[in-house]
Design an enzyme around this catalytic site. Structure first.
Site, PDB file in Angstrom:
ATOM      1  N   ASP A 199       0.865  -1.173   0.000  1.00  0.00           N
ATOM      2  CA  ASP A 199       0.000   0.000   0.000  1.00  0.00           C
ATOM      3  C   ASP A 199       0.904   1.226   0.000  1.00  0.00           C
ATOM      4  OD1 ASP A 199      -1.797   2.029   0.386  1.00  0.00           O
ATOM      5  OD2 ASP A 199      -2.398   1.433   2.413  1.00  0.00           O
TER       6      ASP A 199
ATOM      7  N   LYS B 181       2.739  11.244  -3.130  1.00  0.00           N
ATOM      8  CA  LYS B 181       1.693  10.612  -3.957  1.00  0.00           C
ATOM      9  C   LYS B 181       0.844  11.668  -4.664  1.00  0.00           C
ATOM     10  CE  LYS B 181      -1.788   6.948  -3.493  1.00  0.00           C
ATOM     11  NZ  LYS B 181      -2.338   5.970  -2.531  1.00  0.00           N
TER      12      LYS B 181
ATOM     13  N   GLU C 252      -7.352   0.394  -4.680  1.00  0.00           N
ATOM     14  CA  GLU C 252      -7.391   0.295  -3.224  1.00  0.00           C
ATOM     15  C   GLU C 252      -8.745  -0.181  -2.681  1.00  0.00           C
ATOM     16  OE1 GLU C 252      -6.083   4.172  -2.139  1.00  0.00           O
ATOM     17  OE2 GLU C 252      -4.004   3.804  -2.758  1.00  0.00           O
TER      18      GLU C 252
ATOM     19  N   ASP D  15     -12.978   5.072   0.944  1.00  0.00           N
ATOM     20  CA  ASP D  15     -11.540   5.084   1.204  1.00  0.00           C
ATOM     21  C   ASP D  15     -11.043   6.519   1.306  1.00  0.00           C
ATOM     22  OD1 ASP D  15      -8.836   4.804   1.310  1.00  0.00           O
ATOM     23  OD2 ASP D  15      -8.638   3.560  -0.474  1.00  0.00           O
TER      24      ASP D  15
END
Length: 627
Positions: free
Chosen positions: A25, A87, A186, A208
């Protein structure tokens, strides 16, 4: 005497050997690595017993770098060399990342193809390189913990990541010397972690909310097939925004001027805000003390005050949930399970609002920081071949439609958004002009009808088309989207077999909120887009007729038309040109019909003349013999 090892053809010499594969992850705030041990998926700790690796890299002038907790502790002290939330920079252009402002307080320089590089004491670093450094630490941890070399990894990405962001993630893995078994969305990984794939059937919502991105996915499980019906969200919304809102409020309460905030103090306040946010998960009030440079002060923050600061941000996530449910064709009452993923879902207000929206208590049993990595590990175990009897099938979707440009600046969609991947689509096109020997293939992404309103992904040229009359050539264009969501496009002329192709690999992706904006505009401007498309289509048809008549008059006008007939056709053509340059599609369509009718006699004469020329000098018997 040496012994020869014997194995059946096609079988491994060690058929029961467990292959080492992991799920990673790669998060905005934190990252984890997990694997399946003795049938159970677990996250792997470092030598200090810490499972979570902060997604922070600090570059030092001696060529060394710190990754993780040690780097995060120096973020306020050394803000320009300590990269956090990388990210958010993945797959973006220089102007995109500069627009982030205080969220990315670095010195950016433009690299090749507008890829952004961050100036550090260790040299210029791209977001891909920074992510690779994080991945390298995770894989080294895994190999040390498992005692062997990895055969590959499943790396998770937000479902809303576009093609450029996915490719940047894959590039980072390649740079870290990791074989990517698959890029996995994800939300899908989270559903797998909860074992929802083992149920007979049902609709699942995965909410999420991580440090920097928000995803909402609606999945349907039916007879072992895990299908993502629709996905939505915001690639620039997460816990970082909660921290920023709280840090700004704290600065205001203490009389600190946010307009002249230095990078070090900004990082310090953001870190303080993060600590307060986490403490408010279990407490109603938290005291915060600020002591950095000239900034000094103390105050108490209540959960109600914090909720008021983030209420609009949480509401944005629920609006995305509503849109995604509509896209999936599923009513909220049909959702049987709600899974919460990401550290930001620990915030009580988030859990409360999500529970109210879906009308049921969400799954929160697994640590929201670990659930994605655990699901990725389960999928990695399957893809590595450790579970040959597994019937789990994951069908992810693409977030935005893919297509190409046609005449008139129109977009022809070949793969529509929310199509399950992997997928292949092919469609035949033709040439526009007589004798055309090349065609430009312009690949686009978006929901609008016109090229100007969509995002350009790539261009390439198909050459070697045999010169034919307009519309005679057949060009087959094929789009292939692999299981990672990455696109390749090929074009082939069917009569000769000449072919050209491209692996779509843009250097940066969509800017903040651009995906959400593209989707929103596709709904709000749908009627306007259809009207624009119809206008362009009629303009293209008018151009085709005018070019054909112009070429015909130039070739045979002197021989087959009287002066009056020629002037009449030229006059009608001028009228259609005037209509074509206007914005009334109905008027253009009528003008095309009028000119077509008025020029029919000329077309008939050309056909008769052509037949006479073909028969000239031949007898009936000769023609019969050729039959």
């Amino acid at each position: 005497m040496a012994l020869l090892q014997i194995a059946e053809p096609g079988q491994s010499a060690a058929p029961h050997q467990h292959k080492l594969a992991v799920g990673i992850d790669l998060g905005t705030t934190n990252s984890l690595v997990a694997t399946v041990k003795s049938g159970e998926a677990v996250t792997l700790p470092d030598t200090n017993g810490q499972h979570i690796l902060p997604s922070v890299v600090r570059y030092l002038n001696c060529g060394r770098k710190d990754v993780g907790l040690l780097a995060r502790e120096k973020a306020a002290e050394d803000p320009y060399n300590t990269i956090v939330s990388v990210k958010r920079l993945m797959g973006r252009g220089v102007e995109d990342v500069r627009a982030l402002g205080s969220e990315a307080p670095y010195h950016f320089v433009a690299g090749e193809n507008s890829m952004p590089y961050i100036s550090t004491v260790a040299g210029e670093k791209s977001p891909v390189q920074v992510s690779a450094d994080i991945l390298s630490v995770l894989t080294a941890r895994a190999e040390e913990s498992l005692g062997g070399e990895l055969v590959g990894a499943v790396i998770t990405v937000p479902a809303y990541f576009d093609d450029a962001q996915r490719q940047a993630t894959k590039d980072a893995a390649t740079l870290a010397n990791i074989k990517v078994l698959r890029l996995l969305n994800e939300p899908t990984a989270a559903a797998v972690a909860y074992g929802l794939d083992q149920k007979a059937e049902g609709v699942i919502a995965v909410y999420d909310l991580g440090g920097g991105t928000f995803d909402i996915s609606i999945l349907r499980l039916n007879k072992g097939v895990f299908e993502v019906l629709a996905t939505g969200g915001d690639s620039a919304l997460g816990g970082d925004d909660f921290d920023l809102a709280l840090a700004t409020w704290v600065a205001s309460e203490l009389g600190i001027d946010t307009d002249t905030l230095g990078s070090g103090l900004a990082r310090y306040l953001t870190e303080k805000a993060r600590e307060v946010k986490e403490a408010l998960t279990a407490s109603d009030t938290v005291s915060v003390s600020v002591a950095h440079g000239d900034a000094r002060g103390e105050l108490t923050v209540s959960r109600d005050q914090f909720n008021a600061l983030i209420d609009k941000l949480v509401a944005r996530t629920l609006r995305a949930c509503k849109r995604t449910l509509k896209d999936s064709g599923v009513d909220v009452a049909e959702v049987q399970n709600v899974v919460m993923v990401g550290g930001s879902t620990r915030v009580p207000l988030v859990r409360e609002k999500v529970s109210e929206f879906f009308g049921r208590e969400p799954h929160i049993d697994i640590d929201p920081d670990r659930v994605v990595a655990i699901g990725a590990a389960i999928q990695a175990d399957v893809l590595a071949g450790n579970k040959p009897d597994s019937d789990m099938l994951l069908l992810d979707v693409i977030p935005l439609s893919l297509g190409l440009e046609t005449m008139g600046g129109l977009v022809e969609k070949l793969v529509h958004r929310n199509t399950a991947i992997p997928v292949g689509r092919a469609q035949e096109f033709t040439t526009y002009q007589d004798g055309q020997t090349a065609m430009v293939i312009h690949v686009l992404q978006g929901e609008r009808e016109l090229v100007d309103d969509c995002r350009s992904l790539a261009r390439f040229v198909l050459r070697g088309i045999p010169p034919m009359a307009a519309g005679a050539a057949k060009i087959r264009v094929t789009f292939q989207v692999d299981a990672d969501g990455l696109l390749s496009v090929s074009a082939k002329e069917l009569s000769t077999g000449v072919e050209s192709s491209i692996q779509v690999k843009p250097s940066y992706g969509l800017s903040d909120g651009e995906i959400a904006q593209m989707l929103q505009e596709s709904f709000s401007l749908a009627q306007e887009d259809l009207e624009k498309r119809r206008l362009r289509e009629q303009q293209v048809e008018a151009d085709r007729l005018l070019v054909a008549l112009e070429q015909a008059i130039e070739a045979d006008g002197n021989e087959l038309l009287t002066a009056e007939e020629r002037d009449m056709l030229l006059s009608e053509m001028a009228q259609l040109v005037a209509l074509r340059n206007g914005d009334d599609a109905d008027a253009i369509e009528k003008g095309i019909v009028v000119l077509s009718n008025e020029s029919d006699f000329f077309a008939s004469r050309r056909m008769d003349h052509g037949i006479q020329q073909a028969l000239q000098g031949h007898t009936i018997d000769e023609i019969e013999e050729k039959k």
